[in-house]
Design a protein around this motif. Structure first.
Motif, PDB file in Angstrom:
ATOM      1  N   MET A 159       0.007  -5.500   5.097  1.00  0.00           N
ATOM      2  CA  MET A 159       1.398  -5.584   5.548  1.00  0.00           C
ATOM      3  C   MET A 159       2.180  -4.319   5.176  1.00  0.00           C
ATOM      4  SD  MET A 159       0.957  -8.587   6.831  1.00  0.00           S
ATOM      5  CE  MET A 159       2.612  -8.969   7.415  1.00  0.00           C
ATOM      6  N   HIS A 160       2.712  -3.655   6.197  1.00  0.00           N
ATOM      7  CA  HIS A 160       3.497  -2.418   6.018  1.00  0.00           C
ATOM      8  C   HIS A 160       4.877  -2.579   6.656  1.00  0.00           C
ATOM      9  CE1 HIS A 160       0.326   0.681   4.844  1.00  0.00           C
ATOM     10  NE2 HIS A 160      -0.355  -0.442   4.959  1.00  0.00           N
ATOM     11  N   THR A 161       5.700  -1.536   6.477  1.00  0.00           N
ATOM     12  CA  THR A 161       6.980  -1.438   7.176  1.00  0.00           C
ATOM     13  C   THR A 161       6.973  -0.143   7.961  1.00  0.00           C
ATOM     14  OG1 THR A 161       8.143  -2.637   5.434  1.00  0.00           O
ATOM     15  CG2 THR A 161       9.484  -1.261   6.892  1.00  0.00           C
ATOM     16  N   GLY A 162       7.409  -0.183   9.227  1.00  0.00           N
ATOM     17  CA  GLY A 162       7.416   1.066   9.980  1.00  0.00           C
ATOM     18  C   GLY A 162       7.494   0.885  11.483  1.00  0.00           C
TER      19      GLY A 162
ATOM     20  N   VAL B  14       0.858  -1.192   0.000  1.00  0.00           N
ATOM     21  CA  VAL B  14       0.000   0.000   0.000  1.00  0.00           C
ATOM     22  C   VAL B  14       0.893   1.241   0.000  1.00  0.00           C
ATOM     23  CG1 VAL B  14      -1.526   1.364   1.509  1.00  0.00           C
ATOM     24  CG2 VAL B  14      -2.057  -1.042   1.021  1.00  0.00           C
ATOM     25  N   HIS B  15       2.038   1.133   0.673  1.00  0.00           N
ATOM     26  CA  HIS B  15       3.062   2.182   0.635  1.00  0.00           C
ATOM     27  C   HIS B  15       4.279   1.638  -0.103  1.00  0.00           C
ATOM     28  CE1 HIS B  15       1.027   4.095   4.360  1.00  0.00           C
ATOM     29  NE2 HIS B  15       0.535   4.572   3.228  1.00  0.00           N
ATOM     30  N   GLY B  16       4.647   2.326  -1.202  1.00  0.00           N
ATOM     31  CA  GLY B  16       5.612   1.747  -2.136  1.00  0.00           C
ATOM     32  C   GLY B  16       7.041   1.639  -1.632  1.00  0.00           C
ATOM     33  N   GLY B  17       7.378   2.357  -0.570  1.00  0.00           N
ATOM     34  CA  GLY B  17       8.742   2.268  -0.048  1.00  0.00           C
ATOM     35  C   GLY B  17       8.891   1.195   1.011  1.00  0.00           C
ATOM     36  N   GLU B  18       7.873   0.356   1.173  1.00  0.00           N
ATOM     37  CA  GLU B  18       7.859  -0.650   2.241  1.00  0.00           C
ATOM     38  C   GLU B  18       7.864  -2.033   1.598  1.00  0.00           C
ATOM     39  OE1 GLU B  18       4.502   0.536   4.676  1.00  0.00           O
ATOM     40  OE2 GLU B  18       5.289   2.573   4.875  1.00  0.00           O
ATOM     41  N   PHE B  19       9.073  -2.606   1.485  1.00  0.00           N
ATOM     42  CA  PHE B  19       9.235  -3.810   0.654  1.00  0.00           C
ATOM     43  C   PHE B  19       8.984  -5.114   1.409  1.00  0.00           C
ATOM     44  CE2 PHE B  19      12.974  -1.430  -1.624  1.00  0.00           C
ATOM     45  CZ  PHE B  19      12.109  -0.438  -2.017  1.00  0.00           C
TER      46      PHE B  19
ATOM     47  N   GLY C   5       6.986   6.963  -1.569  1.00  0.00           N
ATOM     48  CA  GLY C   5       6.235   5.817  -2.102  1.00  0.00           C
ATOM     49  C   GLY C   5       4.813   5.736  -1.579  1.00  0.00           C
ATOM     50  N   TYR C   6       4.414   6.660  -0.703  1.00  0.00           N
ATOM     51  CA  TYR C   6       3.057   6.582  -0.139  1.00  0.00           C
ATOM     52  C   TYR C   6       1.966   6.745  -1.206  1.00  0.00           C
ATOM     53  CZ  TYR C   6       3.834   6.453   4.964  1.00  0.00           C
ATOM     54  OH  TYR C   6       4.133   6.075   6.245  1.00  0.00           O
ATOM     55  N   PRO C   7       2.010   7.845  -1.996  1.00  0.00           N
ATOM     56  CA  PRO C   7       0.879   8.083  -2.902  1.00  0.00           C
ATOM     57  C   PRO C   7       0.898   7.247  -4.176  1.00  0.00           C
ATOM     58  CG  PRO C   7       2.409   9.963  -2.935  1.00  0.00           C
ATOM     59  CD  PRO C   7       2.980   8.960  -1.992  1.00  0.00           C
TER      60      PRO C   7
END
Ligand SMILES: [Zn+2]
Length: 387
Positions: free
Chosen positions: A259-262, A112-117, A218-220
């Motif tokens: 699933m995200h990264t953060g 959903v957020h592109g910078g979170e692999f 990478g969010y939008p």
């Protein structure tokens, strides 16, 4: 003619090369073969490695990229006699779930957020396990295979926001010790002067005007919208949002992971949803974090301390709330640690998640999620209509 050309150019999907990203930030390491987390790599994997599952396109992003899903098993057939909202008023969600209310349905998505692999890599490897019993390292996961076999339907969306992921032009960041600057830049973006936009400031402007940034992060999606905070009840909602809401509405999943990264260690977040769902979130949290603590992949090695759900406050209204509201699903966002920097354990001891650790944490989370669903009463038993 010129207007038509300008329109055509405006519709071209954006990529990392369209932005003045500092060269040092683009420093990569060669990822291990199991680290499949970019849009093209995932599409190639789905095309060449999925045999048992069925690959479908559930939507097309604002930038024109396909949103792909893989499904296993048979869905809940037949419709209920009422809407989800009606079933809440009636007092029994089975009026919405229909004649096959007792079936078990699981959905998981990432990117959903592109910078979170990490979540993407985790779902690609989960698909590998569902296909072959083994992840892309060749490591067998018999408990995943066994739990999955007891669940009627599993749908996986590895990259929900392909525009955001395609904009981040790296496969694996160089590790930067405890410095999270580069990871943050690729997540929430940089202002025109290169300073981090930062979190939660990145949520002040939705949609985000990319011309106000050096890099929008990478969010939008390509329309500037962070779909985690889309205008969910509006007819103007984004195509990515539309795709996952439709998926939830049609599948009526018991459990839906985002699933995200953060986080410093794997952390399920408490969605703003029906109060009757909270004990089930607590049980999921205890189970996942307890298991990870026993495996040495939590901030504390004590399962009771790591797995205490009381620390999780209810989040704001977001995509997971919307997914719950269209289907009743137990919607849970799961944050992962990042591969690009490290944090310490609760004792203060530095702890670096290797790429192998990150994949293990992802797959252990999926193993526990599937086991949790298999052993639970599912949505029909949880009944969010209960007051
Ligand atoms: Zn995120």
């Amino acid at each position: 003619m010129i207007a038509r050309l300008a329109l055509a150019l405006a519709c071209l999907p954006l990529c990392g090369a369209d932005f003045a990203i500092p060269a040092d930030y683009l420093r990569e390491v060669e990822p291990p073969p199991f680290w499949v987390g970019d849009v093209d790599g995932v599409a190639r994997f789905l095309e060449t490695r999925v045999r048992k599952g069925k690959v479908t396109r559930i939507g097309v992003s604002a930038g024109g990229r396909p949103i792909l899903a893989v499904s296993y098993g048979t869905p809940r057939l037949g419709k209920g006699t009422s809407t989800y909202s009606g079933s809440l008023g009636f007092g029994d969600i089975r009026a919405f779930l229909g004649p096959q209310a007792a079936k078990k349905v699981h959905v998981a998505m990432a990117g959903v957020h592109g910078g979170e692999f990490e979540g993407i890599v985790g779902l690609v490897n989960l698909i590998s396990v569902l296909e072959s019993g083994k992840d892309l390292r060749g490591k067998p996961w018999p408990a995943i295979a066994e739990a999955a076999a007891a669940i009627d339907r599993i749908v996986i969306v590895p990259v929900a926001n392909p525009d955001g992921r395609a904009r981040v032009p790296v496969r694996m960041l160089a590790h930067r010790g405890e410095d999270h600057t580069v990871q943050e830049y690729f997540n929430t973006g940089g202002r025109r002067d290169g300073k981090l936009i930062g979190w939660p400031q990145c949520k002040e402007h939705i949609p985000l005007d990319f011309s106000t940034t050096q890099f929008p992060g990478g969010y939008p999606n390509d329309a500037g919208v962070n779909i985690q905070h889309d205008d969910f009840l509006s007819p103007r909602r984004q195509p990515e949002t539309e795709a996952v809401l439709r998926l939830a509405s049609e599948e009526r999943p018991d459990l839906m992971l985002n699933m995200h990264t953060g986080a410093s260690f794997i952390q399920p977040l408490r969605t703003f949803m029906a109060p009757a769902m909270m004990p089930h979130f607590d049980a999921f949290y205890r189970r996942v974090r307890g298991r990870l603590a026993r495996e040495g992949l939590q901030s504390s090695d004590d399962p009771a301390a790591a797995g205490d759900p009381a620390r999780e406050r209810v989040m704001v209204y977001n995509l997971d709330t919307a997914l719950h509201l269209v289907s009743g699903t137990l919607a849970i966002l799961v944050e992962s640690p990042a591969h690009g920097f490290s944090r310490s354990k609760r004792t203060g001891a530095p702890f670096r998640h290797t790429p192998e650790d990150l994949l293990n944490a992802q797959l252990l989370t999926h193993e526990e999620a599937l086991g949790f669903l298999r052993e639970s009463n599912g949505l029909a038993g949880w009944n969010p209509a209960r007051r």
